[in-house]
Design a protein around this motif. Structure first.
Motif, PDB file in Angstrom:
ATOM      1  N   ILE A  91      51.964  37.679  50.553  1.00 47.20           N
ATOM      2  CA  ILE A  91      52.964  36.926  49.794  1.00 47.20           C
ATOM      3  C   ILE A  91      54.154  37.820  49.461  1.00 47.20           C
ATOM      4  O   ILE A  91      55.313  37.392  49.519  1.00 47.20           O
ATOM      5  CB  ILE A  91      52.338  36.364  48.496  1.00 47.20           C
ATOM      6  CG1 ILE A  91      51.280  35.320  48.839  1.00 47.20           C
ATOM      7  CG2 ILE A  91      53.417  35.752  47.601  1.00 47.20           C
ATOM      8  CD1 ILE A  91      50.532  34.784  47.638  1.00 47.20           C
ATOM      9  N   LEU A  92      53.876  39.080  49.116  1.00 45.13           N
ATOM     10  CA  LEU A  92      54.946  40.036  48.809  1.00 45.13           C
ATOM     11  C   LEU A  92      55.877  40.205  50.008  1.00 45.13           C
ATOM     12  O   LEU A  92      57.107  40.158  49.863  1.00 45.13           O
ATOM     13  CB  LEU A  92      54.351  41.382  48.411  1.00 45.13           C
ATOM     14  CG  LEU A  92      55.356  42.520  48.173  1.00 45.13           C
ATOM     15  CD1 LEU A  92      56.222  42.225  46.959  1.00 45.13           C
ATOM     16  CD2 LEU A  92      54.619  43.849  47.985  1.00 45.13           C
ATOM     17  N   PHE A  93      55.301  40.391  51.188  1.00 44.64           N
ATOM     18  CA  PHE A  93      56.112  40.572  52.391  1.00 44.64           C
ATOM     19  C   PHE A  93      56.888  39.298  52.740  1.00 44.64           C
ATOM     20  O   PHE A  93      58.029  39.375  53.219  1.00 44.64           O
ATOM     21  CB  PHE A  93      55.241  41.005  53.571  1.00 44.64           C
ATOM     22  CG  PHE A  93      54.913  42.469  53.565  1.00 44.64           C
ATOM     23  CD1 PHE A  93      55.896  43.420  53.800  1.00 44.64           C
ATOM     24  CD2 PHE A  93      53.620  42.908  53.304  1.00 44.64           C
ATOM     25  CE1 PHE A  93      55.601  44.774  53.789  1.00 44.64           C
ATOM     26  CE2 PHE A  93      53.320  44.257  53.281  1.00 44.64           C
ATOM     27  CZ  PHE A  93      54.318  45.193  53.526  1.00 44.64           C
ATOM     28  N   ARG A  94      56.296  38.148  52.489  1.00 40.40           N
ATOM     29  CA  ARG A  94      57.026  36.902  52.733  1.00 40.40           C
ATOM     30  C   ARG A  94      58.188  36.771  51.742  1.00 40.40           C
ATOM     31  O   ARG A  94      59.263  36.280  52.095  1.00 40.40           O
ATOM     32  CB  ARG A  94      56.077  35.706  52.608  1.00 40.40           C
ATOM     33  CG  ARG A  94      55.093  35.601  53.761  1.00 40.40           C
ATOM     34  CD  ARG A  94      54.342  34.289  53.745  1.00 40.40           C
ATOM     35  NE  ARG A  94      53.465  34.174  54.899  1.00 40.40           N
ATOM     36  CZ  ARG A  94      52.732  33.097  55.183  1.00 40.40           C
ATOM     37  NH1 ARG A  94      52.790  32.048  54.382  1.00 40.40           N
ATOM     38  NH2 ARG A  94      51.957  33.070  56.249  1.00 40.40           N
ATOM     39  N   GLY A  95      57.965  37.219  50.509  1.00 39.43           N
ATOM     40  CA  GLY A  95      59.045  37.212  49.525  1.00 39.43           C
ATOM     41  C   GLY A  95      60.177  38.128  49.945  1.00 39.43           C
ATOM     42  O   GLY A  95      61.362  37.778  49.810  1.00 39.43           O
ATOM     43  N   ILE A  96      59.833  39.305  50.465  1.00 37.69           N
ATOM     44  CA  ILE A  96      60.862  40.238  50.950  1.00 37.69           C
ATOM     45  C   ILE A  96      61.637  39.611  52.099  1.00 37.69           C
ATOM     46  O   ILE A  96      62.877  39.704  52.158  1.00 37.69           O
ATOM     47  CB  ILE A  96      60.219  41.567  51.404  1.00 37.69           C
ATOM     48  CG1 ILE A  96      59.611  42.300  50.196  1.00 37.69           C
ATOM     49  CG2 ILE A  96      61.241  42.449  52.113  1.00 37.69           C
ATOM     50  CD1 ILE A  96      58.828  43.545  50.567  1.00 37.69           C
ATOM     51  N   LEU A  97      60.926  38.946  53.011  1.00 35.21           N
ATOM     52  CA  LEU A  97      61.585  38.299  54.149  1.00 35.21           C
ATOM     53  C   LEU A  97      62.524  37.196  53.673  1.00 35.21           C
ATOM     54  O   LEU A  97      63.652  37.066  54.172  1.00 35.21           O
ATOM     55  CB  LEU A  97      60.529  37.717  55.094  1.00 35.21           C
ATOM     56  CG  LEU A  97      61.058  37.017  56.350  1.00 35.21           C
ATOM     57  CD1 LEU A  97      61.889  37.975  57.188  1.00 35.21           C
ATOM     58  CD2 LEU A  97      59.897  36.444  57.163  1.00 35.21           C
ATOM     59  N   GLY A 137      50.121  35.568  42.791  1.00 36.54           N
ATOM     60  CA  GLY A 137      50.895  35.340  44.001  1.00 36.54           C
ATOM     61  C   GLY A 137      52.351  35.023  43.687  1.00 36.54           C
ATOM     62  O   GLY A 137      53.255  35.507  44.367  1.00 36.54           O
ATOM     63  N   ALA A 138      52.589  34.227  42.637  1.00 34.69           N
ATOM     64  CA  ALA A 138      53.955  33.882  42.248  1.00 34.69           C
ATOM     65  C   ALA A 138      54.722  35.122  41.805  1.00 34.69           C
ATOM     66  O   ALA A 138      55.902  35.290  42.128  1.00 34.69           O
ATOM     67  CB  ALA A 138      53.934  32.840  41.126  1.00 34.69           C
TER      68      ALA A 138
END
Length: 203
Positions: free
Chosen positions: A6-12, A145-146
């Protein structure tokens, strides 16, 4: 879903939606040229924090805030457009002066000004809602996750401001010689952004 994923998706998401091509990008460039890299980073930080607030509203499913944004989107846009007009006019009126050293800048003022411009841009909020939906980050997202998602958005958006400020700062000495032209171009673009947002909201 794994928190790291989730962190990497947030960065993306932050990298995709945080590209500094708009009004705050012009403001960051002008401030970096005039006041140094710290001013550019503070400008970017204000924008990133505003993005994170909108991302948090979407990630945590804060419906009372999202309903308010949807209901008053036009008025928020008009306020943002007026702010850009004021910034643009003031920037065009700045007199030419050679800058040899970085000045002692009012950090909180620089941060708050870009934050206000960012927070009065509800388009960012709807952009994050689209991104969360595209990456299947829905309302069932756990609290942890949020949190990781919002942190990732901040990292992704602020990365662009680091790159932009560093690149612009490298050309600062040459650009300062033409600061009057830079101020007029930057101010004119901010005014143009403000007029487009203002009339688009009214129409």
């Amino acid at each position: 879903m794994d928190s790291i994923l989730i962190l990497f998706r947030g960065i993306l998401i932050g990298l995709i939606f945080g590209t500094p091509v708009g009004a705050i990008g012009m403001l960051a460039i002008q401030r970096t040229l005039q006041d140094g890299i710290k001013a550019g980073l503070l400008t970017g930080l204000g924008s990133s924090v505003a993005d994170c607030i909108y991302a948090a509203v979407g990630a945590f499913g804060i419906t009372i805030v999202s309903d308010f944004i949807e209901k008053y989107q036009i008025y928020i846009n008009i306020i943002g457009g007026c702010i850009l007009l004021v910034f643009g006019i003031r920037m065009m009126q700045k007199k030419m002066k050679e800058i040899k050293e970085e000045r002692d800048i009012p950090q909180i003022k620089i941060f708050l000004s870009s934050f206000i411009i960012g927070i009065t841009n509800p388009v960012a909020f709807f952009g994050f809602l689209f991104a969360f939906s595209y990456f299947h980050l829905g309302d069932d997202l756990a609290l942890t996750g949020a949190v990781f998602l919002v942190i990732g958005v901040f990292v992704g958006t602020f990365f662009w401001w680091l790159v932009l400020s560093d690149v612009v700062y490298r050309f600062r000495e040459k650009a300062v010689r033409h600061e009057g032209i830079v101020n007029r171009i930057s101010g004119g673009l901010l005014i143009a952004f403000g007029i487009v947002i203002f009339f688009k909201s009214l129409l």
